[in-house]
Design an enzyme around this catalytic site. Structure first.
Site, PDB file in Angstrom:
ATOM      1  N   LYS A 107      19.741  23.487  34.598  1.00  0.00           N
ATOM      2  CA  LYS A 107      18.965  24.360  33.704  1.00  0.00           C
ATOM      3  C   LYS A 107      18.250  23.546  32.637  1.00  0.00           C
ATOM      4  O   LYS A 107      17.135  23.864  32.245  1.00  0.00           O
ATOM      5  CB  LYS A 107      19.905  25.348  33.010  1.00  0.00           C
ATOM      6  CG  LYS A 107      20.260  26.569  33.833  1.00  0.00           C
ATOM      7  CD  LYS A 107      21.105  27.508  32.970  1.00  0.00           C
ATOM      8  CE  LYS A 107      21.862  28.507  33.823  1.00  0.00           C
ATOM      9  NZ  LYS A 107      22.946  29.142  33.073  1.00  0.00           N
ATOM     10  N   GLU A 148      25.737  32.584  32.659  1.00  0.00           N
ATOM     11  CA  GLU A 148      25.487  32.555  31.216  1.00  0.00           C
ATOM     12  C   GLU A 148      24.011  32.881  31.011  1.00  0.00           C
ATOM     13  O   GLU A 148      23.146  32.240  31.619  1.00  0.00           O
ATOM     14  CB  GLU A 148      25.804  31.169  30.635  1.00  0.00           C
ATOM     15  CG  GLU A 148      25.558  31.182  29.140  1.00  0.00           C
ATOM     16  CD  GLU A 148      25.908  29.884  28.420  1.00  0.00           C
ATOM     17  OE1 GLU A 148      26.341  28.922  29.069  1.00  0.00           O
ATOM     18  OE2 GLU A 148      25.729  29.870  27.181  1.00  0.00           O
ATOM     19  N   ARG A 201      28.887  23.014  45.041  1.00  0.00           N
ATOM     20  CA  ARG A 201      27.566  23.424  44.555  1.00  0.00           C
ATOM     21  C   ARG A 201      26.547  23.266  45.670  1.00  0.00           C
ATOM     22  O   ARG A 201      26.700  22.432  46.556  1.00  0.00           O
ATOM     23  CB  ARG A 201      27.114  22.512  43.414  1.00  0.00           C
ATOM     24  CG  ARG A 201      27.811  22.710  42.114  1.00  0.00           C
ATOM     25  CD  ARG A 201      27.262  21.733  41.082  1.00  0.00           C
ATOM     26  NE  ARG A 201      26.035  22.235  40.487  1.00  0.00           N
ATOM     27  CZ  ARG A 201      26.004  23.054  39.446  1.00  0.00           C
ATOM     28  NH1 ARG A 201      27.125  23.484  38.920  1.00  0.00           N
ATOM     29  NH2 ARG A 201      24.872  23.457  38.941  1.00  0.00           N
TER      30      ARG A 201
HETATM   31  P1  ATP Z   1      24.675  25.197  33.181  1.00  0.00           P
HETATM   32  O1  ATP Z   1      23.763  24.160  33.787  1.00  0.00           O
HETATM   33  O2  ATP Z   1      24.148  25.849  31.943  1.00  0.00           O
HETATM   34  O3  ATP Z   1      26.149  24.888  33.164  1.00  0.00           O
HETATM   35  P2  ATP Z   1      25.179  26.731  35.508  1.00  0.00           P
HETATM   36  O4  ATP Z   1      24.218  26.274  36.552  1.00  0.00           O
HETATM   37  O5  ATP Z   1      26.609  26.396  35.621  1.00  0.00           O
HETATM   38  O6  ATP Z   1      24.560  26.377  34.149  1.00  0.00           O
HETATM   39  P3  ATP Z   1      25.928  29.464  35.041  1.00  0.00           P
HETATM   40  O7  ATP Z   1      25.084  30.552  34.514  1.00  0.00           O
HETATM   41  O8  ATP Z   1      27.101  29.057  34.244  1.00  0.00           O
HETATM   42  O9  ATP Z   1      24.976  28.261  35.326  1.00  0.00           O
HETATM   43  O10 ATP Z   1      26.342  29.763  36.527  1.00  0.00           O
HETATM   44  C1  ATP Z   1      26.820  30.982  37.003  1.00  0.00           C
HETATM   45  C2  ATP Z   1      27.567  30.750  38.282  1.00  0.00           C
HETATM   46  O11 ATP Z   1      26.709  30.152  39.253  1.00  0.00           O
HETATM   47  C3  ATP Z   1      28.737  29.820  38.094  1.00  0.00           C
HETATM   48  O12 ATP Z   1      29.874  30.387  38.717  1.00  0.00           O
HETATM   49  C4  ATP Z   1      28.316  28.555  38.769  1.00  0.00           C
HETATM   50  O13 ATP Z   1      29.424  27.911  39.316  1.00  0.00           O
HETATM   51  C5  ATP Z   1      27.346  29.037  39.840  1.00  0.00           C
HETATM   52  N1  ATP Z   1      26.368  27.992  40.152  1.00  0.00           N
HETATM   53  C6  ATP Z   1      25.548  27.364  39.297  1.00  0.00           C
HETATM   54  N2  ATP Z   1      24.833  26.416  39.931  1.00  0.00           N
HETATM   55  C7  ATP Z   1      25.213  26.427  41.221  1.00  0.00           C
HETATM   56  C8  ATP Z   1      24.855  25.665  42.399  1.00  0.00           C
HETATM   57  N3  ATP Z   1      23.945  24.694  42.358  1.00  0.00           N
HETATM   58  N4  ATP Z   1      25.459  25.993  43.567  1.00  0.00           N
HETATM   59  C9  ATP Z   1      26.349  26.977  43.631  1.00  0.00           C
HETATM   60  N5  ATP Z   1      26.739  27.717  42.579  1.00  0.00           N
HETATM   61  C10 ATP Z   1      26.191  27.449  41.377  1.00  0.00           C
END
Ligand code: ATP
Ligand code: MG
Length: 553
Positions: free
Chosen positions: A272, A38, A262
């Site tokens: 974020k 996003e 994650r």
């Molecule tokens: P928010 O905190 O706004 O929900 P987010 O960290 O989920 O943000 P996105 O932009 O929605 O951010 O993430 C894009 C992709 O990165 C998603 O598929 C998410 O699952 C993956 N992602 C985000 N954080 C992690 C993490 N710590 N480890 C592995 N994958 C991640």
């Protein structure tokens, strides 16, 4: 443990096993994955794991990987992030086969919403957000049906069209799926598909005043793009039944969602929202602060992208969340820099050393090896004279047992230069040492004695006359606690490390005057440093040479 930096080894895990099975059964012909950020913030180390996985898997199986901006919520999104995300993915070394925007699917998503309404599978609800939330029930109690749930398809269609036309204000109505208010999975209790938000979108402008929710947009976007394996993090596991329900209800191509853990790294925050707070409240110097786990921060700090990718590969994918030690990440950073970073000499806590028997005014050039790990890196000439800077901690007036470096009466090697023997020190009125006096042995030029005598220590130095005075920023972990994310609310701010950034003036060998922004070096015996791309001439410490910065005696 095999060499963790070796990424040539075949990787296998439950994601790849599943893909292999889907290819073998013929369920899938060509693998298509996507990375769907996003654009509401900058990418961080957690995203690096998701990026590495989706792009690598596609490559390994001869498939495609899309970059998709998951831009369905204009409130926090911005074109700045759209651009930054592309730059950061490329910096990691990946190139997408196609770039898509979920916002480009708004027309199709809306048409599908009308279809659900016509099938009696969605309805317009007039309840406000609070009533909807309360009505959803809890894990132990069933929800209650909305009083608007029984509206006819015709009425719902009319209301939905008027929502879209802008007849209602924000929050006055929503479109909900009609599933089951007693479903054990709360996500299945008539989830919201559309909400009214009179707000311009960075891509679609004022075309829309209703915006799709994540669950309504994500699976269908995957379907439109022909994604075969939609890889996402574990928190989406409870959304999968809904993901599947929408695709089945619409009867469209059905990708397979697979969840993985994650990435968490000690001392690092990857929320974020919390990162935003650190930046906005001025606890760090912007999104590219070298202490942040953002890809921009790590890039600025001098982390090689290859090291990040190798780290992500090594960590691998699993089904349970775990936290990795920061020293493991540092290991990959050092491993890469050890092979690639040219060596230079720099003194960061200088004290003067004078060679009493050095010919007055003479400057010699000595030959230094650029990288013992890489012969092709060659050598360079470094000026050596009768006045040098050495590290304060390389000298002790009364050395304890086990200290082998310079001390009165003791001989050491000045790297690439000569053997010197300490004859005494000068002190100021307060008794502090201001200067170390030595004699040198002219026969030891290059750093070896023809008579074969040995010294127990080699120290680095910089010729005082030619030294380049430069600002050096020493970075350490941003938090004092390995798990800042565990703190309640804004508690993580209490855990900030007050010594995470130290600014000093170093004495650098003169060749560093020509160092280009972003160039990476090893300062011998001190660590890896890079030229700040934002402030050429300023050197940032990427990492120390050893864990805990403990140096050999
Ligand atoms: P928010 O905190 O706004 O929900 P987010 O960290 O989920 O943000 P996105 O932009 O929605 O951010 O993430 C894009 C992709 O990165 C998603 O598929 C998410 O699952 C993956 N992602 C985000 N954080 C992690 C993490 N710590 N480890 C592995 N994958 C991640
Ligand atoms: Mg998210």
């Amino acid at each position: 443990m095999s060499d963790p930096a070796d990424d040539s080894a075949p990787t296998t895990d439950f994601v790849r096993e599943r893909i292999r099975a889907d290819l073998a059964s013929g369920a899938v012909q060509q693998v298509v994955t996507r990375f769907p950020p996003e654009p509401n913030g900058y990418l961080h180390i957690g995203h690096a794991k998701a990026i590495t996985l989706s792009f690598s898997v596609a490559k390994e199986f001869g498939g495609r990987c899309h970059l998709r901006m998951d831009d369905t919520n204009p409130e926090a999104e911005d074109q700045e992030f759209v651009d930054a995300i592309q730059e950061d993915v490329r910096w990691l070394g990946f190139e997408w086969d196609a770039l898509y925007y979920a916002a480009d699917y708004f027309d199709q998503l809306y048409a599908w919403a009308e279809q659900l309404v016509e099938k009696g599978l969605a309805y317009v609800d007039d309840q406000d957000a609070e009533a909807i939330s309360t009505g959803r029930g809890t894990l132990t109690t069933a929800g209650t049906e909305s009083p608007f749930r029984g509206r006819s398809s015709a009425e719902n269609l009319d209301l939905l069209r008027r929502m879209k036309a802008g007849e209602f204000g924000d929050g006055q109505k929503v479109l909900r799926a009609k599933i089951d208010m007693a479903h054990p999975n709360l996500n299945m209790r008539d989830p919201v598909l559309y909400r009214i938000r009179h707000l311009a979108h960075q891509r679609t402008g004022d075309t829309w005043c209703i915006y799709p929710m994540y669950d309504w947009a994500h699976g269908q976007s995957d379907s439109i793009e022909g994604i075969t394996h939609s890889l996402c993090t574990l928190e989406f596991e409870h959304h999968r039944p809904l993901y599947d329900w929408f695709l089945d209800a619409l009867g469209i191509f059905h990708p397979r969602q697979i969840e993985f853990a994650r990435l968490n790294v000690e001392y690092m925050l990857t929320s974020k929202r919390k990162l935003l707070q650190l930046v906005e409240d001025g606890h760090v110097d912007g999104w590219d602060d070298p202490r942040l786990p953002t890809l921009r921060g790590m890039r600025r700090r001098g982390y090689p992208p290859e090291a990040l990718v190798a780290f992500c590969r090594h960590v691998g994918v699993a089904k349970f969340n775990s936290t990795h030690e920061i020293s493991l990440l540092d290991h990959f950073v050092r491993d890469h820099l050890n092979k690639t970073a040219p060596r230079r000499m720099a003194v960061l806590d200088p004290i003067e050393l004078v060679i009493e028997n050095w010919p007055a005014g003479q400057i010699e050039m000595v030959t230094a090896i650029n990288n013992p790990e890489d012969e092709a890196a060659g050598t360079r000439e470094v000026p050596f004279g009768g006045r040098l800077w050495i590290e304060r901690e390389d000298f002790m007036e009364e050395p304890p047992k086990g200290f082998f470096r310079l001390a009165p009466g003791r001989e050491v090697r000045l790297r690439y230069g000569y053997f010197v023997t300490c004859t005494g020190v000068d002190k100021d009125a307060a008794g502090a040492i201001t200067r170390i006096r030595c004699t040198y042995d002219p026969a030891t030029r290059g750093g070896n004695a023809p008579d074969g005598r040995k010294v127990k220590a080699t120290i680095h130095w910089v010729s005082a006359e030619q030294a380049l005075d430069a600002e050096v920023q020493l970075y350490d972990r941003l938090f004092t606690d390995p798990d800042p994310a565990a703190a309640d609310g804004a508690g993580f701010l209490q855990l900030l490390n007050p010594d995470s950034k130290k600014v000093i003036t170093g004495k650098l060998e003169p060749s560093l005057q020509h160092a280009a922004p972003g160039e990476r070096f090893q300062f011998e015996r001190l660590g890896y440093f890079t030229v700040d791309p934002e402030n050429p001439g300023v050197f940032l410490r990427t990492t120390t040479l050893k864990d805990g910065a403990k140096r050999k005696k």
